[in-house]
Design a protein around this motif. Structure first.
Motif, PDB file in Angstrom:
ATOM      1  N   ARG A 180     -29.976  94.470 -42.139  1.00  0.00           N
ATOM      2  CA  ARG A 180     -31.114  95.343 -42.435  1.00  0.00           C
ATOM      3  C   ARG A 180     -32.429  94.573 -42.383  1.00  0.00           C
ATOM      4  O   ARG A 180     -33.416  95.054 -41.832  1.00  0.00           O
ATOM      5  CB  ARG A 180     -30.941  95.992 -43.805  1.00  0.00           C
ATOM      6  CG  ARG A 180     -29.760  96.964 -43.865  1.00  0.00           C
ATOM      7  CD  ARG A 180     -29.725  97.745 -45.152  1.00  0.00           C
ATOM      8  NE  ARG A 180     -30.887  98.614 -45.306  1.00  0.00           N
ATOM      9  CZ  ARG A 180     -31.041  99.477 -46.315  1.00  0.00           C
ATOM     10  NH1 ARG A 180     -30.095  99.568 -47.233  1.00  0.00           N
ATOM     11  NH2 ARG A 180     -32.113 100.232 -46.399  1.00  0.00           N
ATOM     12  N   THR A 181     -32.461  93.388 -42.964  1.00  0.00           N
ATOM     13  CA  THR A 181     -33.730  92.668 -43.024  1.00  0.00           C
ATOM     14  C   THR A 181     -34.217  92.246 -41.641  1.00  0.00           C
ATOM     15  O   THR A 181     -35.426  92.172 -41.395  1.00  0.00           O
ATOM     16  CB  THR A 181     -33.622  91.416 -43.921  1.00  0.00           C
ATOM     17  OG1 THR A 181     -32.677  90.494 -43.365  1.00  0.00           O
ATOM     18  CG2 THR A 181     -33.199  91.803 -45.327  1.00  0.00           C
ATOM     19  N   LEU A 182     -33.293  91.973 -40.733  1.00  0.00           N
ATOM     20  CA  LEU A 182     -33.690  91.491 -39.406  1.00  0.00           C
ATOM     21  C   LEU A 182     -33.922  92.612 -38.393  1.00  0.00           C
ATOM     22  O   LEU A 182     -34.205  92.335 -37.226  1.00  0.00           O
ATOM     23  CB  LEU A 182     -32.624  90.528 -38.867  1.00  0.00           C
ATOM     24  CG  LEU A 182     -32.511  89.185 -39.597  1.00  0.00           C
ATOM     25  CD1 LEU A 182     -31.321  88.382 -39.069  1.00  0.00           C
ATOM     26  CD2 LEU A 182     -33.791  88.367 -39.467  1.00  0.00           C
ATOM     27  N   GLU A 183     -33.815  93.864 -38.824  1.00  0.00           N
ATOM     28  CA  GLU A 183     -33.961  94.982 -37.883  1.00  0.00           C
ATOM     29  C   GLU A 183     -35.266  94.953 -37.090  1.00  0.00           C
ATOM     30  O   GLU A 183     -35.254  95.159 -35.870  1.00  0.00           O
ATOM     31  CB  GLU A 183     -33.827  96.312 -38.636  1.00  0.00           C
ATOM     32  CG  GLU A 183     -32.392  96.701 -38.931  1.00  0.00           C
ATOM     33  CD  GLU A 183     -32.300  98.024 -39.670  1.00  0.00           C
ATOM     34  OE1 GLU A 183     -33.361  98.598 -40.001  1.00  0.00           O
ATOM     35  OE2 GLU A 183     -31.180  98.485 -39.932  1.00  0.00           O
ATOM     36  N   PRO A 184     -36.435  94.699 -37.712  1.00  0.00           N
ATOM     37  CA  PRO A 184     -37.665  94.680 -36.909  1.00  0.00           C
ATOM     38  C   PRO A 184     -37.642  93.611 -35.812  1.00  0.00           C
ATOM     39  O   PRO A 184     -38.100  93.863 -34.691  1.00  0.00           O
ATOM     40  CB  PRO A 184     -38.758  94.386 -37.955  1.00  0.00           C
ATOM     41  CG  PRO A 184     -38.186  94.877 -39.240  1.00  0.00           C
ATOM     42  CD  PRO A 184     -36.720  94.566 -39.155  1.00  0.00           C
ATOM     43  N   ILE A 220     -47.408  92.185 -36.577  1.00  0.00           N
ATOM     44  CA  ILE A 220     -46.774  91.490 -37.696  1.00  0.00           C
ATOM     45  C   ILE A 220     -46.000  92.488 -38.537  1.00  0.00           C
ATOM     46  O   ILE A 220     -46.519  93.541 -38.905  1.00  0.00           O
ATOM     47  CB  ILE A 220     -47.810  90.738 -38.561  1.00  0.00           C
ATOM     48  CG1 ILE A 220     -47.112  90.036 -39.741  1.00  0.00           C
ATOM     49  CG2 ILE A 220     -48.948  91.630 -39.007  1.00  0.00           C
ATOM     50  CD1 ILE A 220     -48.013  89.069 -40.494  1.00  0.00           C
ATOM     51  N   ASP A 221     -44.738  92.151 -38.816  1.00  0.00           N
ATOM     52  CA  ASP A 221     -43.904  93.051 -39.613  1.00  0.00           C
ATOM     53  C   ASP A 221     -43.165  92.249 -40.669  1.00  0.00           C
ATOM     54  O   ASP A 221     -43.156  91.008 -40.662  1.00  0.00           O
ATOM     55  CB  ASP A 221     -42.910  93.797 -38.716  1.00  0.00           C
ATOM     56  CG  ASP A 221     -42.568  95.187 -39.274  1.00  0.00           C
ATOM     57  OD1 ASP A 221     -42.801  95.410 -40.475  1.00  0.00           O
ATOM     58  OD2 ASP A 221     -42.073  96.030 -38.509  1.00  0.00           O
ATOM     59  N   VAL A 222     -42.535  92.969 -41.587  1.00  0.00           N
ATOM     60  CA  VAL A 222     -41.835  92.334 -42.703  1.00  0.00           C
ATOM     61  C   VAL A 222     -40.381  92.108 -42.338  1.00  0.00           C
ATOM     62  O   VAL A 222     -39.644  93.052 -42.033  1.00  0.00           O
ATOM     63  CB  VAL A 222     -41.940  93.206 -43.972  1.00  0.00           C
ATOM     64  CG1 VAL A 222     -41.121  92.595 -45.102  1.00  0.00           C
ATOM     65  CG2 VAL A 222     -43.384  93.373 -44.387  1.00  0.00           C
TER      66      VAL A 222
END
Length: 824
Positions: free
Chosen positions: A755-759, A545-547
Motif C-alpha cells: 500500500r505505501t509504495l503504490e504511488p 511529489i507524493d507521499v
C-alpha cells in the motif's frame, strides 16, 4: 478448513499401479534428514485395482498412512484427498516415481521460515541419475501451456540460485497448509497436467510468492504413470487444461486479447498433428462426395475434443474465474516477469508454425514493448544486517521488480542475493562504475549521497526519482552539535546543498508523510520547481511529489525462537519487556526513558528495557554521543544488566521478529525540535508489524497517529513521570493493552509495503519527465523556467573538495577534477 499440527510436514504420494516406485519413494522419505516426529507420509492409492494397497500396507512405520480412493480422480484429486487426510502445517507433493534428497524437506521448510510471504516452495528436480534437468524454472506460453525451460539439459551452477517462479512442478513442491486450503487445493477438473501451473498462478495472484529453492532437491523418473496410455490422451488433457488455465487466471483485458488466438492455434495444432490437408473440403478440390467419412488421427480429434469440452465446462469455469478475479491482489503486469518466454510455438511442425506466426502477428496476442528497467540506489550495505535506508531500498526494488527489471545498487558492502531483482555494489572510489548501470536504466531511484558522487547520474537524461524520506539536513542540526559552530554550520549547508542539487535534477520526489510533503514542497518552491509548468500539469503537484511512507511486510511476523526471554542473562520468561527498536542517535532521548524505567522498577521489579541495536551495520556511521551518555546514566542508576540491557550488535533483518515478538511494548522517545517535527520514525513501524502497544514522545507524525488511533500513548518530552505512567499502563493494565493491540492490528494494514509504495509503483509503470524538465512539453508551452544559479567561486570549490574527501576520498576528488577539466 483443516486443523494442522505446527511444524509437521505431510508428504502426499499418489499411487496408480506403481507400488514398486512408491515403496522406493517411501523408504527414501523415512531416511530424510528431518525430525522423526515432524514427518507424516500419506499415500493415496488412486483405485489401482491391483495388489498396490496390500503391498503399501506392508510398510511398518506409524508415520505412513495409506488412503484408498474409491475411484481414480487423477493427480489433482488424489493430492486433494491426501491433504484432507493429513495434519501437517506444511504439505508436500512428491511423485511416486521420484526420490527425495536427504535435505529435501529441511531446505524447503527453512525457506518458509525465512520469508513469511512465501506460500509455496518449488524444489529443484533432476533426472534419476542427478545429471540432467527436470525442473529448474517455470514458464507459460501466451496460449496457456505451462512448460519447464531447460528440461533435458545438463545441470549447471546458474540453476542453483533461489528466485520467485510462477509455479512449481507437482513432482516435488511444498505449500503452506493454510494457503492450500485458502485456494481450495488443486482444480480436480484438470485430472492431471497443468494443475500445478494453475495452482501456482492462482497462488501468485493472491499475493503469495512461489519460491524456487535449489537446495530442496529431488530426482524423477519422468512420467512413469503415462507409459501405458496413448499420446493423444495426454494431448487432449494438455489442450483442454491450457484453455481452462487462461480463462480462469487472466484479467479481462488480457483474456480478450489472447483467448481467440489460443483457440485458433489449438485447431491449427490439431490439424497439423494429424497431417491433414485442410483444403480437402474446398469446392475447388476434386474428391468423392459420396464418401461421408474420412480417416482422422486421434491426435487431431484430441485437440478438437479438448476445445469442445472447454466449451461444455464454461459454466463451471465462469464461477471459478469469478472467484479468482475477486480475490486477486496482483495484476497480470505484476506477474509478467514470472511468465518466462511467452512467445514459444512449442511444436516443431512447419504448417503449424506458419499459422502460429500469422496468429501472433495479426491478433497481436503478445504484450507490446519491453519491461521498464530501473536502478534503485542506496548508500547503505545490503546483507543480513540492514538499517532503514537499505531496508527501504530493498522493498522498493522488490515492489518494482514485479513489473520491471530492477537492479538494486549499494555504495556499501553487498552480502545478500536479490529477491526477484539483481543486486550489485558500486564503489564511490571508482565513480565510473555507475556508468554501465545508468546506461542500462530507464528510471533511476536514488537516496542519500549517490547523485553527488557519480558523474553519470548528474548528467543523466533518464527519469530520476529522488527519495526524500530522510531530511538529512535536519538531522545535521542535531548530529553536528559536538563540532565547532563553524564546522557544524558548514556540515548543515553542505547537506542542504546536496539536497538542493537532487531537487534540481529530479523528476519525481517521495516524502514519508503529508507533513513532510508540505516541508519538501517549500524547499521545491524555493528551488524554482513549483512553477507554471509543474502546476499546469497537476494543480495538486502529486505528479511531482507524493507521499510514500516506510512500510511493513505483507505477512505478520512469526516467532521461530526466543531471542530475549530466557536468552539474555537477567531477562526471564515472565518479565515485562520494553523494546527500543533500532539505534541510539543524538536526536533521540533515551536518557529520559532510562530514568522512567528506574522509576517504574521501584514498583515493578520485573520490568526490563532492551535496546535492540547499538553498533550500526554501516561502518561509516560512527557511534554517537547519545550512546555513551545512555550507558553512563544506566550504570549510575544501577540498572545495567538488571533492568536495562544493551544489544551490542545490530539484529539481523530476517531475525528481528524474534526480538520484537519477545517484547510487550515498543518505545521511542525524542527531544522536541525541528528534526522531530518532520521525522518519520521507522522503528514505530516494526512495533506495528509485531502488534505491540506503543509509547512515544509527542510532536512528530507518529506521536499524532498513536494518540489519534489509540495505539498506546504519546507523552511530553523529558517528562519522566508521565513516561513511567504510560509504560506502566501499557505493560500492566490488561484492558489498556488489549485495546491498544486491537487498534494496532487495524492501523498496520495501512502501512503494508504493497500500500505505501503504490504511488511509486504507478509512476514507474508510466514514468515521465517532470513538466519543467520535459523538453516536449516546454516546446508546446513556452520557455524553460529560469533557475536560481547555484553558488560559484573558490568558496564553493573548497566546500566541494571537503565534501568529496569526506564521502569518497582522494580518488573521487581526482575523478571530479578530471571531469571538470574535460568539460573546459
Amino acid at each position: 478448513m483443516s486443523t494442522s499440527k505446527p511444524g509437521l510436514v505431510s508428504v502426499i504420494l499418489v499411487n496408480f499401479r506403481g507400488a514398486d516406485d512408491t515403496l522406493t519413494c517411501v523408504r527414501e522419505l523415512l531416511q530424510s534428514d528431518w525430525p522423526h516426529d515432524l514427518l507424516e507420509i500419506v499415500v493415496v492409492d488412486n483405485a489401482s485395482g491391483d495388489d498396490s494397497v496390500a503391498r503399501l500396507r506392508t510398510v511398518d512405520d506409524p508415520r505412513v498412512h495409506v488412503v484408498e480412493s474409491p475411484q481414480n480422480t487423477g493427480f489433482a484429486g488424489g493430492c486433494n484427498l491426501g491433504v484432507s487426510e493429513s495434519s501437517g502445517e506444511f504439505v508436500a507433493f512428491l511423485n511416486n516415481d521420484a526420490r527425495p534428497d536427504g535435505r529435501w524437506i529441511a531446505e524447503a521448510i527453512a525457506t518458509f521460515e525465512s520469508r513469511p510471504d512465501v506460500g509455496a516452495v518449488a524444489s529443484k528436480v533432476l533426472d534419476w541419475e542427478g545429471e540432467r534437468v527436470d525442473f529448474v524454472d517455470a514458464a507459460v506460453t501466451w496460449y496457456g501451456m505451462g512448460y519447464k525451460p531447460h528440461t533435458g539439459e545438463v545441470d549447471r551452477d546458474e540453476w542453483s540460485v533461489e528466485r520467485d517462479v510462477l509455479f512449481g512442478t507437482g513432482a516435488a513442491m511444498f505449500v503452506r497448509r493454510d494457503a492450500f486450503d485458502l485456494l481450495g487445493g488443486f482444480d480436480e477438473s484438470y485430472f492431471m497436467f497443468y494443475e500445478d501451473v494453475d495452482f501456482g498462478w492462482r497462488l501468485n495472484l493472491m499475493g503469495y510468492r512461489f519460491r524456487f529453492q535449489p537446495r530442496s532437491l529431488a530426482f524423477h523418473k519422468h512420467h512413469a504413470s503415462m507409459k501405458t496410455f496413448g499420446a493423444y490422451r495426454e494431448e487432449y488433457l494438455l489442450e483442454r487444461n491450457a484453455l481452462a488455465t487462461l480463462y480462469k487466471n487472466l484479467d479481462d483485458d488480457s483474456l480478450a486479447r489472447v483467448l481467440p488466438g489460443a483457440i485458433l492455434l489449438a485447431v491449427r495444432r490439431a490439424v497439423a498433428r494429424g497431417e491433414l490437408d485442410s483444403t480437402a473440403l474446398d469446392l475447388r478440390v476434386a474428391g468423392d462426395d459420396s464418401e461421408l467419412a474420412m480417416p482422422v488421427a486421434k491426435s487431431t480429434v484430441a485437440g478438437l475434443f479438448a476445445i469442445d469440452r472447454f466449451v461444455e465446462g464454461l459454466g463451471d469455469l465462469d464461477a471459478k474465474r469469478a472467484a479468482v478475479q475477486s480475490s486477486r491482489r496482483r495484476s497480470d503486469s505484476d506477474l509478467l516477469g514470472l511468465f518466462g518466454e511467452l512467445d514459444e510455438p512449442a511444436y516443431p511442425m512447419a504448417g503449424y508454425q506458419r499459422g502460429y506466426e500469422s496468429i501472433v502477428s495479426a491478433l497481436r496476442v503478445l504484450p507490446t514493448g519491453r519491461r521498464n528497467r530501473v536502478i534503485v540506489i542506496t548508500g547503505d550495505p545490503l546483507g543480513e544486517k540492514m538499517a532503514g535506508p537499505a531496508i527501504r531500498a530493498w522493498n522498493i526494488a522488490k515492489a518494482l521488480s514485479a513489473a520491471s527489471d530492477v537492479r538494486l545498487l549499494s555504495l556499501g558492502h553487498v552480502a545478500i542475493d536479490g529477491d526477484g531483482f539483481a543486486v550489485a555494489s558500486v564503489s564511490h572510489h571508482r565513480p565510473s562504475s555507475m556508468k554501465e548501470h545508468e546506461e542500462w536504466a530507464d528510471v533511476i531511484v536514488l537516496q542519500g549521497h549517490a547523485l553527488a558522487l557519480f558523474p553519470a547520474l548528474q548528467s543523466t537524461t533518464k527519469i530520476v526519482v529522488v527519495d526524500l524520506y530522510d531530511p538529512m539536513h535536519l538531522e545535521q542540526l542535531e548530529q553536528g552539535r559536538a563540532q565547532s559552530l563553524e564546522r557544524w554550520n558548514e556540515q548543515i549547508l553542505e547537506t542542504t546543498d546536496l539536497l538542493n542539487h537532487q531537487i534540481g535534477l529530479g523528476d519525481y520526489f517521495l516524502a514519508a508523510s503529508e507533513r513532510q510533503r508540505s516541508f519538501w514542497l517549500g524547499q521545491l518552491a524555493a528551488s524554482g520547481r513549483v512553477n507554471a509548468y509543474t502546476y499546469s500539469r497537476d494543480e495538486d503537484l502529486r505528479s511531482l511529489i507524493d507521499v510514500v511512507p516506510f512500510g511493513i511486510e505483507e505477512h505478520d511476523p512469526r516467532l521461530t525462537r526466543h531471542a530475549i526471554r530466557g536468552r539474555i542473562a537477567g531477562i526471564g520468561e515472565k518479565d515485562k519487556v520494553v523494546v527500543w527498536g533500532g539505534g541510539i542517535y543524538d536526536w533521540f532521548d533515551p536518557q529520559t526513558l532510562v530514568r522512567a524505567i528506574a522509576s517504574l522498577a521501584e514498583r515493578h521489579d520485573d520490568v526490563r528495557l532492551f535496546f535492540l541495536g547499538v553498533r550500526h551495520p554501516n561502518p561509516d556511521v560512527p557511534e554517537m554521543a547519545a550512546v555513551a551518555r545512555t550507558r553512563q546514566l544506566s550504570a549510575e542508576l544501577g540498572l545495567t544488566g538488571k533492568h536495562v540491557f544493551f544489544n551490542e550488535e545490530w539484529v539481523d533483518y530476517a531475525d528481528r521478529q524474534n526480538y520484537l515478538l519477545d517484547a510487550d511494548l515498543g518505545v521511542s522517545t525524542h527531544f522536541q525540535h525541528i528534526e522531530t517535527t518532520f521525522s518519520f520514525r521507522t522503528r514505530i513501524l516494526d512495533y506495528l508489524w509485531a502488534g505491540l502497544p506503543i509509547v512515544t514522545t509527542d510532536g512528530d507524525s507518529f506521536g499524532e497517529l498513536v494518540t489519534a488511533r489509540g495505539l498506546g500513548e504519546a507523552v511530553r518530552e523529558r517528562d519522566v513521570e508521565a513516561l513511567a505512567a504510560a509504560l506502566e499502563r501499557y505493560l500492566y493494565d490488561p484492558e489498556a493493552v488489549s485495546t491498544a493491540r486491537a487498534a494496532v492490528a487495524v492501523v498496520r494494514e495501512e502501512f503494508r509495503w504493497s500500500r505505501t509504495l503504490e504511488p511509486l509503483v504507478r509512476f514507474v509503470a508510466a514514468p515521465r519527465k517532470a513538466a519543467d524538465r520535459d523538453s516536449v512539453e516546454r516546446r508546446t508551452t513556452g520557455q524553460a523556467p529560469v533557475r536560481r544559479a547555484r553558488p560559484t567561486g573558490w568558496r564553493r570549490d573548497l566546500q566541494r573538495v571537503r565534501y568529496y574527501l569526506k564521502n569518497g576520498g582522494p580518488s573521487v576528488v581526482a575523478e571530479k577534477l578530471r571531469v571538470r577539466l574535460a568539460r573546459r
